[in-house]
Design an enzyme around this catalytic site. Structure first.
Site: not given
Length: 180
Positions: A106-107
């Site tokens: 994800c991030h």
């Protein structure tokens, strides 16, 4: 298989911590929660507070040689905080320098950008990181899971919580080969 999970004191996406954590346990491994401070970390379900988790060790006191692999969960605030902490960034960079595998979702790649370890590497992430990763020299791809073996270590990456099953299978398989 001993696996370090590095998270900030708050902001980690809970499912991106707990699901891979359980995958390590299910594979007979030992997960360890590292953070920049001791005590408990605050996880989130997107923007809402979720559960808290006990930190096993502060990252500044952890040694890369004690682990077979590193997992960097996402959440928007989590990697943004980690990338401002010198001990966290150094710990991540050392995994690459020693050739140990790293898994990120994800991030989470924001911390990799700060550690300057994505240049020339194939990686996926949450779509909003595409430009940041390309500007840091990475080859960004939109794939459920990416396994990049071109470089000093294996880099496993995924885009989002919906990819967790494939992500877990890929990183556990790779980490097990290192610990064998």
């Amino acid at each position: 298989m001993k696996v370090a999970f590095l998270v900030a004191p708050e902001g980690v996406e809970q499912i991106e911590l707990t699901d891979p954590w359980q995958a390590v346990i299910d594979a007979g491994g030992t997960p360890s929660l590292l953070s920049t401070t001791g005590g408990r970390i605050q996880a989130f379900n997107h923007l809402d507070k979720a559960d808290t988790f006990e930190v096993d060790k502060q990252v500044g006191q952890a040694a890369v040689e004690d682990y077979d692999g590193l997992v960097l969960p996402g959440g928007v605030a989590n990697p943004d905080f980690l990338r401002t902490d010198d001990s966290a960034v150094s710990f991540v960079r050392e995994f690459f320098q020693t050739g140990k595998p790293v898994a990120v979702i994800c991030h989470g790649p924001w911390t990799l950008v700060e550690a300057d370890v994505v240049r020339g590497r194939k990686i996926t992430s949450w779509p909003s990181l595409k430009t940041d990763l390309r500007n840091a020299g990475a080859n960004w791809v939109d794939e459920q899971v990416s396994v990049c073996t071109e470089g000093p270590n294996t880099l496993i990456s995924s885009r989002k919580p919906d990819d967790l099953k494939a992500f877990n299978e890929a990183f556990v398989r790779e980490f097990q080969t290192v610990s064998a």
